[in-house]
Design an enzyme around this catalytic site. Sequence first.
Site, PDB file in Angstrom:
ATOM      1  N   GLY A 287     -45.579 -19.891  37.344  1.00 50.20           N
ATOM      2  CA  GLY A 287     -46.483 -20.476  36.361  1.00 50.20           C
ATOM      3  C   GLY A 287     -45.821 -21.100  35.278  1.00 50.20           C
TER       4      GLY A 287
ATOM      5  CD  GLU B 126     -44.274 -14.874  43.692  1.00 55.55           C
ATOM      6  OE1 GLU B 126     -44.453 -14.445  44.831  1.00 55.55           O
ATOM      7  OE2 GLU B 126     -45.331 -15.071  43.044  1.00 55.55           O
ATOM      8  N   PRO B 127     -40.977 -19.255  40.441  1.00 56.85           N
ATOM      9  CG  PRO B 127     -39.076 -19.832  39.852  1.00 56.85           C
ATOM     10  CD  PRO B 127     -39.603 -18.798  40.499  1.00 56.85           C
ATOM     11  N   GLY B 128     -42.504 -22.539  40.925  1.00 53.39           N
ATOM     12  CA  GLY B 128     -42.739 -23.689  41.729  1.00 53.39           C
ATOM     13  C   GLY B 128     -42.453 -24.987  41.114  1.00 53.39           C
TER      14      GLY B 128
ATOM     15  NE  ARG C  97     -50.441 -31.793  38.903  1.00 50.34           N
ATOM     16  CZ  ARG C  97     -50.467 -32.002  37.577  1.00 50.34           C
ATOM     17  NH1 ARG C  97     -50.350 -32.930  37.038  1.00 50.34           N
ATOM     18  NH2 ARG C  97     -50.785 -30.931  36.542  1.00 50.34           N
TER      19      ARG C  97
ATOM     20  CE1 TYR D 106     -55.991 -28.384  39.423  1.00 49.04           C
ATOM     21  CE2 TYR D 106     -53.929 -29.661  39.438  1.00 49.04           C
ATOM     22  CZ  TYR D 106     -54.660 -28.732  40.083  1.00 49.04           C
ATOM     23  OH  TYR D 106     -54.220 -28.179  41.078  1.00 49.04           O
TER      24      TYR D 106
ATOM     25  CB  CYS E 216     -62.799 -47.140  47.605  1.00 56.99           C
ATOM     26  SG  CYS E 216     -62.091 -48.579  48.229  1.00 56.99           S
ATOM     27  CD  GLU E 217     -63.516 -41.131  45.424  1.00 56.41           C
ATOM     28  OE1 GLU E 217     -64.068 -40.468  44.303  1.00 56.41           O
ATOM     29  OE2 GLU E 217     -63.815 -40.797  46.490  1.00 56.41           O
TER      30      GLU E 217
ATOM     31  CE1 TYR F  69     -48.331 -26.428  43.655  1.00 56.23           C
ATOM     32  CE2 TYR F  69     -47.473 -26.727  41.442  1.00 56.23           C
ATOM     33  CZ  TYR F  69     -47.847 -25.904  42.152  1.00 56.23           C
ATOM     34  OH  TYR F  69     -47.426 -24.446  42.121  1.00 56.23           O
TER      35      TYR F  69
HETATM   36  C1  LIG Z   1     -48.640 -21.333  42.721  1.00 58.13           C
HETATM   37  C2  LIG Z   1     -48.019 -20.036  42.820  1.00 58.13           C
HETATM   38  C3  LIG Z   1     -46.781 -19.779  42.167  1.00 58.13           C
HETATM   39  C4  LIG Z   1     -46.203 -20.885  41.620  1.00 58.13           C
HETATM   40  O1  LIG Z   1     -46.688 -21.673  40.258  1.00 58.13           O
HETATM   41  P1  LIG Z   1     -45.992 -22.663  39.719  1.00 58.13           P
HETATM   42  O2  LIG Z   1     -47.045 -22.751  38.571  1.00 58.13           O
HETATM   43  O3  LIG Z   1     -45.874 -23.736  40.347  1.00 58.13           O
HETATM   44  O4  LIG Z   1     -44.716 -21.869  39.122  1.00 58.13           O
HETATM   45  C5  LIG Z   1     -46.092 -18.431  42.232  1.00 58.13           C
HETATM   46  N1  LIG Z   1     -46.749 -17.492  42.922  1.00 58.13           N
HETATM   47  C6  LIG Z   1     -48.206 -17.701  43.447  1.00 58.13           C
HETATM   48  C7  LIG Z   1     -48.686 -16.542  44.134  1.00 58.13           C
HETATM   49  C8  LIG Z   1     -48.609 -18.785  43.622  1.00 58.13           C
HETATM   50  O5  LIG Z   1     -49.806 -19.062  44.201  1.00 58.13           O
END
Ligand SMILES: *Cc1c(COP(=O)(O)O)cnc(C)c1O
Length: 437
Positions: A244, A289-291, A329, A333, A360-361, A389
């Site tokens: 997150g 868990e960074p994404g 996105r 959002y 077409c939106e 994303y």
């Molecule tokens: C989406 C998600 C993440 C990653 O979130 P980011 O905002 O991309 O860092 C980590 N853990 C879980 C369970 C998620 O669903």
Amino acid sequence: MNLRDTLCIKGGRLFIGGCDTVELAKKYGTPLYVLDEQYVREVMRAYVEGLSEYGDFAVAYASKALSCIAMYKIVKSEGLWTDVVSGGEFYATQKAGVDPEHIVMHGNNKTPKELTEAVKAGVGHVVLDGFDEIARLDEICGKENKTQKVLLRINPLVEAHTHAAVQTAKPDSKFGVIIGDEATKAVLDIKSRKNLIFDGLHCHIGSQIFDYSAYELAVEAMVKFIASLNNEGVEVNVLNMGGGFGIYYAGEDPKFTPQRYAHTVRNLALLIENAVKKYNVKKPFLIVEPGRSIVGEAGITLYTVGTIKEIKGIRKYVAIDGGMFENPRFALYGSVYTAINASRADKPFTQKVAICGKCCESGDMIGVDIDLQDTEVGDIVAVFSTGAYNYSMASNYNMNAIPPTVMVKDGRADYIIKPQSYEDLLRLNAVPEWIKD
Ligand SMILES: *Cc1c(COP(=O)(O)O)cnc(C)c1O
């Protein structure tokens, strides 16, 4: 414009990873996703460095942000673990040669097929999301003659200040089991199952978070809950605090460097160490868990400007050859972005424009009030922070081909995701025999 280290302007053009973006656009066509390998690796290393003094930990890349074989190989080479949220992502990790023990499987409604595949392959942890799934996984493990380590996803009831669609720990959420009696009941249920090994707890409070007091509250709630489980005679080995961590998109968003992500998780680890002392519980194996923060700012998207329309007194529309099919996105959002005219990158920003797509939106926008230089048809426009994303949420809406992704590093560029052809778009089409020409 204050550019990140691996971006720069030379001869009036934008460069990324040592590559001229206008040349990239010429060679690979537009729209084009470009991912900067160096930045991806720097952020991964920063997370590992930030936790290095904690003790036992893993950084698990939340691969839904950008899932492809090359990313899984980079994750593996940097010693990270991987989060997956579907059978498809799990399959891709296995094709990339990721050790299944280093995979954490998420999802609020994993299918029996997905669970079976993961259990059979020896996935490290399944994160259980509710009572139905506890029973389902136990039964699947029984059938497969396997035992499975699991975590339980907890909703710690912490409200992170971010967009409602990416908040995950409000009381009204589809994710996890609510902290307290419900969660205790779920843990005891897991403990009573013959084929499940309860290994710990997980929470993920949302995405694009800058308000670290939310993490403080989550740590406090989770460690306190661990203490209450200890009182019930339940040991907790693993604490997974989710991801997150926010990135810069535009305006007031803080600008983070890899060092600042290291600092952020170091603080998170300190919060846990303090809470562990306060509640007198065993220091857990920590997972983060960074994404988004790993790939988001590493990515840009290049477009060619096709048409420009000025509606007097209202706004100017700059239409590019992408749109919601490759970046949904804004439509999802109302996200904001920063852009630059990559062909005239050294020119001053003179106007606010709406950058719109070709779908077409009416809601098919990259953004409505984006600062841009004087821009003409044929210019290459780069939109920043599109590494997370975007590709992973892309679709073939309007039968547009999903753009390819090239990886850049030290002046080199190559595909990590190849372009789709028209044939690809029709590859899975079928015609029932009763439909005649
Ligand atoms: C989406 C998600 C993440 C990653 O979130 P980011 O905002 O991309 O860092 C980590 N853990 C879980 C369970 C998620 O669903």
